[in-house]
Design an enzyme around this catalytic site. Structure first.
Site, PDB file in Angstrom:
ATOM      1  N   GLU A   1       0.802  -1.231   0.000  1.00 24.07           N
ATOM      2  CA  GLU A   1       0.000   0.000   0.000  1.00 24.07           C
ATOM      3  C   GLU A   1       0.828   1.271   0.000  1.00 24.07           C
ATOM      4  O   GLU A   1       0.417   2.288  -0.563  1.00 24.07           O
ATOM      5  CB  GLU A   1      -0.976  -0.001   1.176  1.00 24.07           C
ATOM      6  CG  GLU A   1      -2.222  -0.864   0.975  1.00 24.07           C
ATOM      7  CD  GLU A   1      -1.962  -2.351   1.139  1.00 24.07           C
ATOM      8  OE1 GLU A   1      -0.835  -2.721   1.546  1.00 24.07           O
ATOM      9  OE2 GLU A   1      -2.861  -3.153   0.863  1.00 24.07           O
TER      10      GLU A   1
ATOM     11  N   HIS B   1     -11.456  -5.369   9.444  1.00 19.72           N
ATOM     12  CA  HIS B   1     -11.931  -5.261   8.054  1.00 19.72           C
ATOM     13  C   HIS B   1     -13.188  -4.420   7.883  1.00 19.72           C
ATOM     14  O   HIS B   1     -13.772  -4.432   6.805  1.00 19.72           O
ATOM     15  CB  HIS B   1     -12.201  -6.653   7.478  1.00 19.72           C
ATOM     16  CG  HIS B   1     -10.975  -7.416   7.105  1.00 19.72           C
ATOM     17  ND1 HIS B   1     -10.031  -7.789   8.023  1.00 19.72           N
ATOM     18  CD2 HIS B   1     -10.523  -7.848   5.901  1.00 19.72           C
ATOM     19  CE1 HIS B   1      -9.067  -8.460   7.408  1.00 19.72           C
ATOM     20  NE2 HIS B   1      -9.325  -8.495   6.127  1.00 19.72           N
TER      21      HIS B   1
HETATM   22  C1  LIG Z   1      -2.235  -4.682   4.249  1.00 22.77           C
HETATM   23  C2  LIG Z   1      -3.257  -5.511   3.555  1.00 22.77           C
HETATM   24  N1  LIG Z   1      -3.502  -5.301   2.234  1.00 22.77           N
HETATM   25  C3  LIG Z   1      -4.417  -6.030   1.571  1.00 22.77           C
HETATM   26  C4  LIG Z   1      -5.140  -7.013   2.216  1.00 22.77           C
HETATM   27  C5  LIG Z   1      -6.196  -7.832   1.468  1.00 22.77           C
HETATM   28  N2  LIG Z   1      -5.711  -9.226   1.298  1.00 22.77           N
HETATM   29  C6  LIG Z   1      -6.103 -10.202   2.141  1.00 22.77           C
HETATM   30  S1  LIG Z   1      -5.367 -11.664   1.767  1.00 22.77           S
HETATM   31  C7  LIG Z   1      -4.518 -10.998   0.477  1.00 22.77           C
HETATM   32  C8  LIG Z   1      -3.601 -11.852  -0.332  1.00 22.77           C
HETATM   33  C9  LIG Z   1      -2.427 -12.332   0.474  1.00 22.77           C
HETATM   34  O1  LIG Z   1      -1.678 -13.229  -0.300  1.00 22.77           O
HETATM   35  P1  LIG Z   1      -0.544 -14.115   0.352  1.00 22.77           P
HETATM   36  O2  LIG Z   1       0.317 -13.267   1.231  1.00 22.77           O
HETATM   37  O3  LIG Z   1       0.146 -14.851  -0.731  1.00 22.77           O
HETATM   38  O4  LIG Z   1      -1.304 -15.117   1.333  1.00 22.77           O
HETATM   39  P2  LIG Z   1      -2.359 -16.246   0.910  1.00 22.77           P
HETATM   40  O5  LIG Z   1      -3.713 -15.616   1.008  1.00 22.77           O
HETATM   41  O6  LIG Z   1      -2.019 -16.687  -0.482  1.00 22.77           O
HETATM   42  O7  LIG Z   1      -2.204 -17.353   1.904  1.00 22.77           O
HETATM   43  C10 LIG Z   1      -4.806  -9.632   0.352  1.00 22.77           C
HETATM   44  C11 LIG Z   1      -4.243  -8.759  -0.691  1.00 22.77           C
HETATM   45  C12 LIG Z   1      -4.882  -7.195   3.603  1.00 22.77           C
HETATM   46  N3  LIG Z   1      -5.570  -8.124   4.316  1.00 22.77           N
HETATM   47  N4  LIG Z   1      -3.945  -6.457   4.232  1.00 22.77           N
END
Ligand SMILES: Cc1ncc(C[n+]2csc(CCOP(=O)(O)OP(=O)(O)O)c2C)c(N)n1
Ligand SMILES: Cc1ncc(C[n+]2csc(CCOP(=O)(O)OP(=O)(O)O)c2C)c(N)n1
Ligand SMILES: [Mg+2]
Ligand SMILES: [Mg+2]
Lengths: 332, 339, 339, 332
Positions: B74, B143
């Protein structure tokens, strides 16, 4: 792949069976969670970890009860592998007052200090800086406790990852940073968000060892986790483990996977680590098919008991809004 | 519900939800102005066109150099948006959920909001920050927060919280062409609820509230998805013979003092309702201003309803208790009217 | 000026500035409780004992495992502090200046403030965040903001802004032993101005305001370094025959409604003065509460003075115009008193 | 040292002289700034870059006027090297309305788009994410413009660094990340805050080239900057340059340097790059001592003119508080 591990520890038969037990516990719990959601008996966002069972299972057999984990929204598998009891877990998922968080946190914030489940965050990357604090406490207490920080591949691109790994290395903290690299961040493919071919390579930028691990091979995860945990307990500092895996159920329950190639997913499911490991245990004579089936049945019974328990629990009273904001209850 | 001010003529409408309205606004803005860009996590069509599909189709239509999916970073998203804006573009940068603005506050507060002033007007940051939030879906403590009060307290950035799809479209069209940073906070509920929306809704000026229902006994000011709750309460109050004037604030900063205070002076009573926390919340500024400007002219103290002092809880039962509900509004109105 | 409430007996005092007072508080707290830790950028003696010397001597006395200098990584600082606090320690984590809290807002807001609630009381975060801010030194737009309103609006964290060195020491002693997160915002001016301070100042409870000057015509509520300005104005007003009651709020959240409202009811007039921006600022909550509780009992609307809606300017002349000055306070008081 | 540069470009005589001119312009401006502060004619926090002149000077000779820089509170040397005019610069430092920011920004936020000085931030690390935006604009505009993001060694440990370098690499942005590694972050020694021996090594974690450069050697800085700028203009993406140097005057004006070893500082000053480069130019016959003295005199006159100009300018009117908050003036 960054570094290659020199002397690899391998789990004995009993330990392999324990790894499998945890994997099955995760898989059964996940399957029945999705079933409950489909039946409309749970209403909550659910991030399935189906396919990632190996990672926390092979790590958790190396952890003591008082070792700690900090995990994320996609972390119920990490907790189940750490042997968090299922009744309070389910009561929480069902928003009941008997839930581990009295129904206030829900699946994204499950917490259970007695089994070392210290923090579950819904913020990408935030499990890591907090894990350092537990590592610092272990140094101050003079214990040999370690803390595992779980996070995803996408999380390796956020600032908290960088700051946490740098501090952990400068302070030589007993923290193991475990990236569960399932190839996707929500709908974004690894390479579209990440500038390096292997996240483990970033470890060199923090003067700490980094390994890319086959996250679907319990023995490979075990060997690397063993080395990292030994290093941490010996006071030599943190390690970064990148465990490559795949999530079979997409990002969140209901995800239609439109962003991934059908073949890719099919291939991953084809290579499902669970049946593979089961077959290996049978082939190696670690356990018979019957024994493993009995194990599965026992675990399924445990999960069903937890579900029945949870569904029978009370919902929290509205007074809970005034409790746990501060240690002192807020007057009505 | 029409989104036009009372004076405006009734216009032809279609059913549309927030997703469609914002998508239309972005598409029209990009069509009309090649300087308009969109960036954020998962927003391009390869990544599904946004987690809720708000940006679906844009990258296919305008190309991935103008519609870029980003890493989960972000600070990098906001930084890139600020720089490209200073270079003459009009980026619409998405921070998926309002709670995630916490990792980009330096870029938003110390930079986007201040660069024009600190540079003595040399720098311009015509940036729109899109973010989404709101309770009701059991997404719990990290959230669903409404933090508009933080940004309203920060000089140099405008804060918009549309309720209806029509307002979403109209306010986006204005925000994108605004020469300064604007943060638009989308309410989760509105994104999915189809409502009557003017055909080819054009720009709606920032800083103008909308008198949604005229009335004479009391003025209720609210905005965002809380308007749904307010409208339910108003139905009940109307049935009970109370004539409520409902003002949808739409822009929180700078807010429409004229419209709000004129209405409060007319009805003699004012109640502010928002989903954000009551303590040190947006309602405090409105109440503080009203008691000053209308001192001695109000029949009752200015009322404020907002979230209790705690995090957003998970359990449905607790979440319902946490969110302001119609009966609370009805009761507060009756208390202020001493009936 | 004594920092004790009026009832308290007059005590023996010594001249001491804020730096010395906080240093004494930290030293005494660490001496008395081995669980107390201090961390932040440059805070250990190898790094000069803090940019202003507040923590000077602590690492030498208590060792660098309890008093740790950190990299420039505010998220990592707050994260480590949160984790170690959950593990049973009582960390005092420094974020050098308030504007830098913007890079750690996720840790502070989504985690420190919420973990107890989200865990149903299983997690405790007995954390003190030290930060410093304030205008008057031409540090311009990114080094002097007061953002206490953000944190006061955030459930789960207490907000303290001491004025006198004695209060700094007393409030630190209480905050460090408080079981929940507390952010203490130090005013730059107070750190360097020696004031009479009670010898062996003990803990001062959080959430209690201090009636610094008794009066009968109007109540002025303020806090932090703005109190210096208020006291100057009060001198002038007293000379002009106006009897002002001055309340130093000390804790912004939870704030001492009883003391403030009792005073306002007694004098019939209330003016809130702070360095933070006036729009959506802390004064709004106080004014909104007063107009509600004291409806019909006030002789004038509640007045609010705060910074104008812009970033903190660099030029001395502009900075002086930006900061509330004694003449503005005098004029506002006279306006409210219609004299 | 991470990577070693293959074909090294070297500046011709005229370019070397231009580098020296910029170094002297920085040094004279810095010296007279500190003099004005000592005389109490300026009241503002001042972060001297005395000792770091080489870096922006050798880089700026490779930049066009429309190439951009984003710098930090310790960045006046970067601006002077980019040939920002001194009159508006001084008027700003003096808080006058004729200052480049009308006296509203001051020395920590100097801005001058005409010469490419786009952003000066007081927040550690924040020059980098914003620089990416200018890089993106260059791609969209189809120009060959590059943007240089200047930052310090301590800034390489903050989240913004990580996020910015990752994004720049994934998007192949024409941005050069220049770390001016002076060995200290305020009072903290490099090794007490940074987990890797060379910051340039972190580049590998972002799939971009990274070089450790002798920041006190104009020719070494020139060679590496040349390669990085060529790469950026060719659309091949970003580069990380770690330029090792030293700040002679401590962190901020008035700093007593208690935290550093006297010898260390003495040695650094002994190796002052300015006289060394001057001698080299004379030895190589690039310019005579007389010519260089004349150059210094011309520059000193330019600085003095700027000071006199600034001191004679008006202070901004209080109405400025209502201007430039938004494009539209805020009503009184
Ligand atoms: C700071 C932040 N930005 C965006 C999000 C929205 N978000 C939730 S899960 C996710 C993807 C995360 O991917 P990864 O780190 O690969 O973990 P996975 O879900 O694949 O286990 C995002 C962008 C968030 N929760 N926190
Ligand atoms: C986010 C943030 N944290 C802390 C500070 C306070 N601070 C100002 S300069 C500085 C040291 C920076 O060191 P370095 O990056 O090496 O740059 P240098 O000053 O040596 O040029 C610090 C900690 C800040 N400005 N911003
Ligand atoms: Mg992933
Ligand atoms: Mg440095």
């Amino acid at each position: 792949m960054s570094e290659t591990l020199q002397n690899r520890a391998s789990p004995d038969a009993a330990t392999q069976l324990d790894i499998y037990r945890r994997m099955i516990r995760i898989e059964r719990n996940d399957d029945l969670t999705r079933q409950q959601i489909r039946r409309g008996r749970i209403t909550a966002p659910y991030y399935s970890a189906r396919g990632q069972e190996c990672i926390p299972s092979a790590i958790s057999v190396l952890l003591n009860n008082d070792d700690k984990i900090c995990t994320i929204y996609r972390g119920i598998h990490d907790m189940v592998a750490k042997d968090m009891p299922l009744r309070p877990l389910w009561a929480e998922i069902c928003g009941r007052v008997d839930g581990t968080c009295k129904g206030k946190g829900g699946p994204m914030h499950l917490t259970h200090p007695e089994t070392g489940v210290m923090v579950t965050t819904g913020i990408v990357g935030s499990s890591m800086p907090i894990a350092n604090g537990f590592g610092w406490a272990a140094l101050l207490d003079g214990t040999k406790q370690v803390t595992v920080a779980y996070f995803g591949d996408g999380a390796s691109n956020i600032g908290a990852f960088h700051e946490a790994l740098n501090l952990a290395s400068v302070w030589k903290l007993p923290v193991i940073f475990v990236c569960q690299n399932n190839g996707f961040a929500e709908h974004t493919r690894y390479e579209n968000g990440t500038s390096v071919d292997f996240i483990a390579k970033r470890a060199a930028g923090y003067g700490m060892p980094g390994y890319t691990v086959d996250g679907n091979d319990p023995l490979d995860v075990y060997a690397h986790a063993h080395a990292a945990i030994e290093r941490a307990r010996a006071g030599e500092g943190p390690t970064l483990l990148e465990c490559k895996t795949f999530r079979f159920m997409g990002h969140v329950f209901g995800d239609n996977d439109a962003y991934m190639a059908k073949e890719e997913k099919a291939a991953a499911i084809e290579a499902d680590p669970l049946p593979r490991f089961r077959q290996k245990l049978i082939d190696d004579g670690v356990a018979s098919a019957e024994e493993l089936d009995a194990l599965t049945a026992r675990i399924e019974a445990e999960v069903n008991d937890a579900i029945d328990y949870a569904m029978a629990c009370e919902f929290p009273s509205d007074d809970e809004l005034r409790r746990d904001v501060f240690a002192e209850e807020i007057p009505a | 519900m029409s989104t036009d001010t009372l004076e405006a003529p009734v216009v032809e409408t279609v059913k549309m939800n927030g997703l469609q309205a914002i998508n239309a606004a972005l598409s029209e803005a990009m069509e009309a102005d090649p300087k308009v860009l969109v960036l954020g996590e998962d927003i391009a069509d390869n990544e599904g066109g946004g987690v809720c599909g708000v940006t679906r189709g844009l990258s296919t239509k305008f190309g991935t150099s103008r519609v870029r999916s980003t890493p989960i970073s972000e600070q990098a998203i906001m930084g890139a948006a600020i720089g490209v804006a200073m270079a003459g573009y009009k980026p619409v940068a998405e921070i998926m959920l309002m709670n995630f603005t916490t990792v980009a506050m330096d870029m938003i507060v110390n930079h986007a909001a201040k660069l024009r002033f600190m540079s003595g007007g040399q720098s311009q940051v015509p940036l729109v920050i899109r973010t989404m939030t709101g309770g009701g879906n059991q997404t719990a403590g990290q959230h669903a927060d409404f933090y508009e009060a933080w940004f309203a307290h920060t000089a140099g950035i405008k804060v918009v919280i549309p309720w209806t799809p029509g307002d979403m479209k109209g306010l986006y069209l204005s925000a994108i062409q605004d020469p300064d940073p604007v943060i638009i906070i989308e309410s989760v509920k509105t994104l999915f609820v189809p409502m009557d929306t003017p055909v080819n809704q054009g720009p709606i000026p920032l800083g103008k509230a909308n008198v949604v229902v005229p009335g004479s006994d009391i003025t209720i000011v609210s905005y965002g998805q809380m308007m749904f709750t307010v409208m339910q309460a108003v139905e009940e109050l109307t049935a009970a013979g109370v004539s409520v004037e409902v003002v949808d604030l739409r822009t929180i900063s700078p807010w429409d003092k004229e419209t709000v205070l004129a209405s409060a002076e007319k009805t003699g009573r004012l109640l502010v309702v928002h989903e954000a926390g009551r303590n040190f919340g947006p309602g405090a500024e409105i109440a503080a201003t009203a008691q000053e400007v209308l001192f001695g002219k109000l029949k009752a103290p200015v009322g404020r309803l907002g979230a209790p002092y705690c995090a957003v809880p998970f359990a449905k039962k607790l979440e319902d208790a946490y969110l302001v509900q119609p009966p609370e509004i009805v009761a507060e109105v009756k208390r202020l009217m001493a009936i």
